[in-house]
Design a protein around this motif. Structure first.
Motif, PDB file in Angstrom:
ATOM      1  N   ARG A 158       0.826  -1.208   0.000  1.00 33.14           N
ATOM      2  CA  ARG A 158       0.000   0.000   0.000  1.00 33.14           C
ATOM      3  C   ARG A 158       0.861   1.260   0.000  1.00 33.14           C
ATOM      4  O   ARG A 158       0.520   2.274  -0.616  1.00 33.14           O
ATOM      5  N   LEU A 159       1.991   1.214   0.703  1.00 35.78           N
ATOM      6  CA  LEU A 159       2.876   2.371   0.812  1.00 35.78           C
ATOM      7  C   LEU A 159       3.846   2.508  -0.360  1.00 35.78           C
ATOM      8  O   LEU A 159       4.485   3.544  -0.523  1.00 35.78           O
ATOM      9  N   ALA A 160       3.969   1.455  -1.168  1.00 33.48           N
ATOM     10  CA  ALA A 160       4.983   1.418  -2.223  1.00 33.48           C
ATOM     11  C   ALA A 160       4.733   2.483  -3.283  1.00 33.48           C
ATOM     12  O   ALA A 160       3.582   2.785  -3.635  1.00 33.48           O
ATOM     13  N   ARG A 161       5.814   3.022  -3.808  1.00 36.88           N
ATOM     14  CA  ARG A 161       5.783   3.987  -4.906  1.00 36.88           C
ATOM     15  C   ARG A 161       6.054   3.270  -6.219  1.00 36.88           C
ATOM     16  O   ARG A 161       6.759   2.241  -6.249  1.00 36.88           O
ATOM     17  N   PRO A 162       5.539   3.810  -7.320  1.00 36.79           N
ATOM     18  CA  PRO A 162       5.808   3.190  -8.622  1.00 36.79           C
ATOM     19  C   PRO A 162       7.301   3.165  -8.937  1.00 36.79           C
ATOM     20  O   PRO A 162       8.065   4.015  -8.471  1.00 36.79           O
ATOM     21  N   ALA A 163       7.709   2.192  -9.720  1.00 38.44           N
ATOM     22  CA  ALA A 163       9.109   2.087 -10.132  1.00 38.44           C
ATOM     23  C   ALA A 163       9.503   3.325 -10.933  1.00 38.44           C
ATOM     24  O   ALA A 163       8.751   3.778 -11.798  1.00 38.44           O
ATOM     25  N   PRO A 164      10.687   3.894 -10.664  1.00 39.88           N
ATOM     26  CA  PRO A 164      11.117   5.096 -11.384  1.00 39.88           C
ATOM     27  C   PRO A 164      11.446   4.837 -12.850  1.00 39.88           C
ATOM     28  O   PRO A 164      11.501   5.764 -13.655  1.00 39.88           O
ATOM     29  N   SER A 165      11.699   3.572 -13.192  1.00 39.32           N
ATOM     30  CA  SER A 165      11.976   3.206 -14.583  1.00 39.32           C
ATOM     31  C   SER A 165      11.488   1.771 -14.795  1.00 39.32           C
ATOM     32  O   SER A 165      11.292   1.028 -13.828  1.00 39.32           O
ATOM     33  N   PRO A 166      11.279   1.353 -16.068  1.00 36.93           N
ATOM     34  CA  PRO A 166      10.713   0.022 -16.329  1.00 36.93           C
ATOM     35  C   PRO A 166      11.495  -1.129 -15.714  1.00 36.93           C
ATOM     36  O   PRO A 166      10.914  -2.133 -15.312  1.00 36.93           O
ATOM     37  N   GLU A 167      12.803  -0.994 -15.612  1.00 40.82           N
ATOM     38  CA  GLU A 167      13.621  -2.096 -15.099  1.00 40.82           C
ATOM     39  C   GLU A 167      13.790  -2.046 -13.576  1.00 40.82           C
ATOM     40  O   GLU A 167      14.346  -2.976 -12.979  1.00 40.82           O
ATOM     41  N   ALA A 168      13.318  -0.992 -12.929  1.00 42.83           N
ATOM     42  CA  ALA A 168      13.492  -0.828 -11.484  1.00 42.83           C
ATOM     43  C   ALA A 168      12.291  -1.393 -10.725  1.00 42.83           C
ATOM     44  O   ALA A 168      11.187  -1.480 -11.262  1.00 42.83           O
ATOM     45  N   PRO A 169      12.486  -1.782  -9.462  1.00 40.49           N
ATOM     46  CA  PRO A 169      11.371  -2.292  -8.655  1.00 40.49           C
ATOM     47  C   PRO A 169      10.577  -1.167  -8.013  1.00 40.49           C
ATOM     48  O   PRO A 169      11.043  -0.024  -7.939  1.00 40.49           O
ATOM     49  N   ILE A 170       9.373  -1.480  -7.553  1.00 36.74           N
ATOM     50  CA  ILE A 170       8.643  -0.530  -6.729  1.00 36.74           C
ATOM     51  C   ILE A 170       9.386  -0.401  -5.405  1.00 36.74           C
ATOM     52  O   ILE A 170      10.201  -1.257  -5.057  1.00 36.74           O
ATOM     53  N   TYR A 171       9.114   0.651  -4.652  1.00 42.82           N
ATOM     54  CA  TYR A 171       9.939   0.899  -3.473  1.00 42.82           C
ATOM     55  C   TYR A 171       9.172   1.660  -2.402  1.00 42.82           C
ATOM     56  O   TYR A 171       8.164   2.322  -2.685  1.00 42.82           O
ATOM     57  N   ILE A 172       9.653   1.528  -1.160  1.00 43.01           N
ATOM     58  CA  ILE A 172       9.150   2.315  -0.035  1.00 43.01           C
ATOM     59  C   ILE A 172      10.103   3.491   0.154  1.00 43.01           C
ATOM     60  O   ILE A 172      11.308   3.293   0.315  1.00 43.01           O
ATOM     61  N   PRO A 173       9.614   4.732   0.130  1.00 41.98           N
ATOM     62  CA  PRO A 173      10.515   5.877   0.273  1.00 41.98           C
ATOM     63  C   PRO A 173      11.121   5.948   1.667  1.00 41.98           C
ATOM     64  O   PRO A 173      10.615   5.330   2.611  1.00 41.98           O
ATOM     65  N   PRO A 174      12.208   6.689   1.845  1.00 43.98           N
ATOM     66  CA  PRO A 174      12.869   6.783   3.147  1.00 43.98           C
ATOM     67  C   PRO A 174      12.009   7.527   4.157  1.00 43.98           C
ATOM     68  O   PRO A 174      11.092   8.259   3.801  1.00 43.98           O
ATOM     69  N   GLY A 175      12.348   7.335   5.413  1.00 46.22           N
ATOM     70  CA  GLY A 175      11.673   8.077   6.479  1.00 46.22           C
ATOM     71  C   GLY A 175      10.881   7.210   7.432  1.00 46.22           C
ATOM     72  O   GLY A 175      10.779   7.498   8.615  1.00 46.22           O
ATOM     73  N   LEU A 176      10.281   6.134   6.931  1.00 47.90           N
ATOM     74  CA  LEU A 176       9.496   5.247   7.782  1.00 47.90           C
ATOM     75  C   LEU A 176      10.413   4.348   8.605  1.00 47.90           C
ATOM     76  O   LEU A 176      11.250   3.641   8.043  1.00 47.90           O
ATOM     77  N   THR A 177      10.244   4.350   9.895  1.00 45.25           N
ATOM     78  CA  THR A 177      11.020   3.465  10.753  1.00 45.25           C
ATOM     79  C   THR A 177      10.238   2.182  11.015  1.00 45.25           C
ATOM     80  O   THR A 177       9.035   2.096  10.733  1.00 45.25           O
ATOM     81  N   HIS A 178      10.919   1.191  11.564  1.00 49.39           N
ATOM     82  CA  HIS A 178      10.233  -0.046  11.931  1.00 49.39           C
ATOM     83  C   HIS A 178       9.162   0.225  12.985  1.00 49.39           C
ATOM     84  O   HIS A 178       8.104  -0.420  12.982  1.00 49.39           O
TER      85      HIS A 178
END
Length: 224
Positions: A158-178
């Motif tokens: 739910r928190l994931a951002r779209p991949a910045p390029s076709p070959e890159a994975p989706i990602y969680i942006p920095p800032g969120l701690t455990h």
């Protein structure tokens, strides 16, 4: 100055065209925000909807026993406080800046005239808000039907951002701690640590310099 093309990157306007959103442009005010700044508190009466251009915002509520419960984490091209889009009311959560950035703010006093002049706006906004409601209901279902690990997996997607390029994975942006992740699903930081460590070893996720990459999203989606 934001353009109509850039405004379409916000989910709230994703069903519209550049011509449709152009009437909003004169009414959007740009505002810088700093880490630690409180934009509004739960229960405060307001009339403003916020759009994130840069930075990160934490939305949270206080539980009856005084514990902070994180509801959402907003980054670039997210919007929040949409419940006040059409009329004044109380903010349902507290919004705190957790990373310096830039916001666009929209006062709802311009909405009646805009909707009357541009009826397509009303249809598109109802579709977007209905989508938000369905997603919220689905996450509530997940909270009550999946294991803690499965709930955490769904939260990451739910928190994931779209991949910045076709070959890159989706990602969680920095800032969120455990601890933040644990607070969003009502578990302990230790449980989150164990789940993330196991997924790293399995190659499902991978920490990078400034984010957490999700390499196998389907495995997270299928986690019981």
């Amino acid at each position: 100055m934001i353009t109509s093309r850039e405004l379409l990157r916000f989910d709230l306007f994703s069903f519209l065209s550049q011509d449709d959103v152009s009437p909003f442009l004169p009414h959007l005010q740009e505002r810088r925000c700093r880490k630690g700044q409180i934009l509004f508190v739960e229960g405060e009466i307001g009339s403003t909807v916020y759009f994130v251009l840069r930075g990160q915002i934490k939305l949270s509520k206080m539980s009856p026993d005084g514990e902070e419960q994180i509801l959402d984490w907003c980054g670039p091209y997210d919007s929040f406080a949409e419940t006040l889009l059409l009329e004044n009311g109380s903010y349902p959560a507290t919004a705190e800046v957790v990373r310096d950035g830039t916001l666009l703010i929209l006062n709802n006093n311009i909405m009646p005239a805009l909707l009357e002049k541009h009826p397509r706006l009303a249809t598109a906004l109802v579709r977007t808000l209905s989508k938000r409601l369905r997603l919220a209901q689905e996450f509530i279902r997940i909270l009550t039907s999946k294991s803690t690990a499965g709930t955490l997996a769904s939260l990451l997607l739910r928190l994931a951002r779209p991949a910045p390029s076709p070959e890159a994975p989706i990602y969680i942006p920095p800032g969120l701690t455990h601890r933040d992740l644990a607070g969003m699903i009502g578990t302990s930081r230790e449980v989150v640590n164990r789940c993330l460590s196991a997924w790293k070893k399995s190659g499902i996720i991978r920490p990078s310099a400034d984010s957490l990459e999700i390499l196998k999203p389907q495995e997270l989606a299928d986690w019981p």
